[in-house]
Design a protein around this motif. Structure first.
Motif, mmCIF file in Angstrom:
data_model
loop_
_atom_site.group_PDB
_atom_site.id
_atom_site.type_symbol
_atom_site.label_atom_id
_atom_site.label_comp_id
_atom_site.label_asym_id
_atom_site.label_seq_id
_atom_site.Cartn_x
_atom_site.Cartn_y
_atom_site.Cartn_z
ATOM 1 N N LYS A 3 0.827 -1.364 0.024
ATOM 2 C CA LYS A 3 0.273 0.337 0.201
ATOM 3 C C LYS A 3 1.334 1.492 0.183
ATOM 4 O O LYS A 3 2.270 1.200 1.024
ATOM 5 N N TYR A 165 -10.642 -8.896 12.036
ATOM 6 C CA TYR A 165 -9.608 -9.336 11.723
ATOM 7 C C TYR A 165 -9.526 -10.213 11.406
ATOM 8 O O TYR A 165 -9.164 -11.061 12.663
ATOM 9 N N ALA A 195 -5.193 -3.883 5.093
ATOM 10 C CA ALA A 195 -6.082 -2.945 4.443
ATOM 11 C C ALA A 195 -7.013 -2.462 3.936
ATOM 12 O O ALA A 195 -6.688 -3.667 3.049
ATOM 13 N N THR A 196 -8.155 -2.103 4.171
ATOM 14 C CA THR A 196 -9.274 -2.396 2.891
ATOM 15 C C THR A 196 -9.223 -1.340 2.478
ATOM 16 O O THR A 196 -8.844 -0.195 2.988
ATOM 17 N N TYR A 199 -10.859 2.402 2.945
ATOM 18 C CA TYR A 199 -10.888 2.286 3.897
ATOM 19 C C TYR A 199 -9.190 4.407 4.370
ATOM 20 O O TYR A 199 -8.435 3.569 3.717
ATOM 21 N N TRP A 200 -9.828 4.351 5.221
ATOM 22 C CA TRP A 200 -8.308 5.624 5.881
ATOM 23 C C TRP A 200 -7.227 5.032 6.510
ATOM 24 O O TRP A 200 -8.533 3.799 7.860
ATOM 25 N N THR A 201 -5.991 4.417 6.083
ATOM 26 C CA THR A 201 -5.052 3.614 7.103
ATOM 27 C C THR A 201 -3.615 4.302 7.748
ATOM 28 O O THR A 201 -3.727 4.360 7.454
ATOM 29 N N LYS A 227 -5.940 6.194 0.013
ATOM 30 C CA LYS A 227 -6.900 5.038 0.945
ATOM 31 C C LYS A 227 -7.438 4.797 -0.556
ATOM 32 O O LYS A 227 -7.740 4.018 -0.473
ATOM 33 N N TYR A 246 -2.169 0.154 14.635
ATOM 34 C CA TYR A 246 -2.573 0.246 13.805
ATOM 35 C C TYR A 246 -4.176 0.509 13.105
ATOM 36 O O TYR A 246 -4.869 -0.121 14.455
ATOM 37 N N CYS A 248 -7.858 0.982 10.466
ATOM 38 C CA CYS A 248 -8.306 1.295 9.348
ATOM 39 C C CYS A 248 -9.304 1.201 9.755
ATOM 40 O O CYS A 248 -10.739 0.586 10.283
#
Length: 287
Positions: A3, A165, A195-196, A199-201, A227, A246, A248
Motif C-alpha cells: 500500500k 480481522y 488494509a481495506t 478506508y483510511w489506514t 486510501k 494500527y 483502518c
C-alpha cells in the motif's frame, strides 16, 4: 502489493497545560484529518516517584466525538458527569463517547501515585457521523485480556482492540467500522497487516524503529497510507523492539469543524457548543 504511503508525520510537542506536554502527529500542517481519525496525542512516559501529588487534567468539556485512551504504562483515573468513574490500567483501553456534551477529568490514579512508576498513554479522537453527535454520552472499558491475538507468529505480539480481522472481532464498539490493532514487534521480526481498500489506514510508531513498505520510521511518527490505493499489504520489519498502533477505518465523508474540545460539522455548531459550555449547559463535575 504494498500500500502506498502518503505521509510520514512527526509527532510535534504540544502543550496541553503549562506542565502537560504531548506529541501530536494528527492533525499536522501537511495533513489535517483522516476522518474518523481527528487527533492523535501521545503522552510520553513520565516517571512519578512514590507518593507523588495529584497531577490531573481538571474537568473540561467535549461534544460530538469519542476520546479513546490507549493506556501504555501505569494507571489512569477517569471521572465524568455521566456517572462514570473508572481506573484504566496499562494494556487496557477506554472509550468515552461525548455525544451531545460531557465534562470529564483524567490523570494518574491515586493508587498509581502512591506506588509510583511510568505513566504513558495514547489518546485519539474518533469522529462519529452527524446523525449521532446529539445522542447521550456513554462509556466503554476494554481489558487487554479481552482483546484477541492477531497476526500470530514468533516475535509478533499484537491484539485486536476493535473491528474485524482474520475472522476475529475486537471488543471495542463504534458507530462506523474501525479496526484497531496494537502491541509490539520484536527486533528482527516481520509482520504483514492488510488494509481495506477505500478506508483510511494509519500506523503510529510509539517507539523503536521499523521499515514499513520500504520506508524507515521511528518513534513518535505516524504513517498515513493512500486510501485510494487498492493494494492492501503493509509489510513491517522491526529493526528494534517496536510498539505500534494500527488503524483502518471507513471514512466519514462529512465536513469536519474541530476547535478546542469539540468536533462538529460546521463552525456554527462549534460556536454553539462553546456558548453552551460557557452558559453551564454541560453541567458540573468535581475534579
Amino acid at each position: 502489493m504494498e500500500k502506498k504511503i502518503l505521509h510520514v508525520l512527526e509527532g510535534r510537542e504540544k502543550h496541553i497545560t503549562d506542565t502537560e506536554v504531548v506529541r501530536q502527529s494528527l492533525p499536522a500542517m501537511q495533513f489535517r484529518f483522516a476522518s474518523p481519525f481527528i487527533v492523535i496525542h501521545h503522552m510520553p512516559a513520565k516517571y512519578f516517584a512514590p507518593g507523588s501529588p495529584e497531577d490531573r487534567l481538571h474537568p473540561h468539556p467535549h461534544r460530538g466525538f469519542a476520546p479513546v485512551t490507549f493506556m501504555l504504562q501505569g494507571q489512569g483515573f477517569h471521572r465524568d458527569n455521566a456517572g462514570n468513574a473508572m481506573t484504566v490500567t496499562g494494556g487496557d483501553v477506554q472509550w468515552m463517547f461525548a455525544g451531545k456534551g460531557i465534562l470529564h477529568s483524567e490523570g494518574p490514579s491515586p493508587e498509581f501515585l502512591e506506588k509510583g512508576g511510568n505513566y504513558e498513554l495514547l489518546q485519539l479522537w474518533f469522529n462519529v457521523p452527524a446523525a449521532h453527535k446529539g445522542e447521550n454520552p456513554w462509556y466503554q472499558y476494554i481489558k487487554g485480556a479481552e482483546m484477541p491475538a492477531v497476526a500470530v507468529k514468533e516475535g509478533v505480539h499484537l491484539t485486536l482492540v476493535g473491528g474485524d480481522y482474520e475472522g476475529k472481532k475486537g471488543p471495542l464498539k463504534n458507530y462506523t467500522p474501525i479496526t484497531a490493532i496494537w502491541g509490539k514487534v520484536d527486533a528482527g521480526s516481520q509482520v504483514t497487516l492488510t488494509a481495506t481498500s477505500g478506508y483510511w489506514t494509519l500506523l503510529y510508531v510509539v517507539d523503536g524503529k521499523i521499515n514499513v513498505n520500504g520506508t524507515d520510521v521511528t518513534g513518535y511518527h505516524l504513517v498515513v497510507f493512500d486510501k485510494e490505493d487498492t493494494a492492501g499489504d503493509i509489510h513491517i520489519t522491526a529493526a528494534e523492539d517496536t510498539r505500534l498502533l494500527y488503524l483502518c477505518a471507513e471514512p466519514i465523508n462529512e465536513p469536519v469543524a474541530a476547535k478546542d474540545n469539540f468536533v462538529m460539522n460546521t463552525a456554527e455548531e462549534v460556536d454553539q457548543a462553546i456558548a453552551d459550555y460557557k452558559n453551564g449547559l454541560f453541567g458540573t463535575l468535581e475534579k
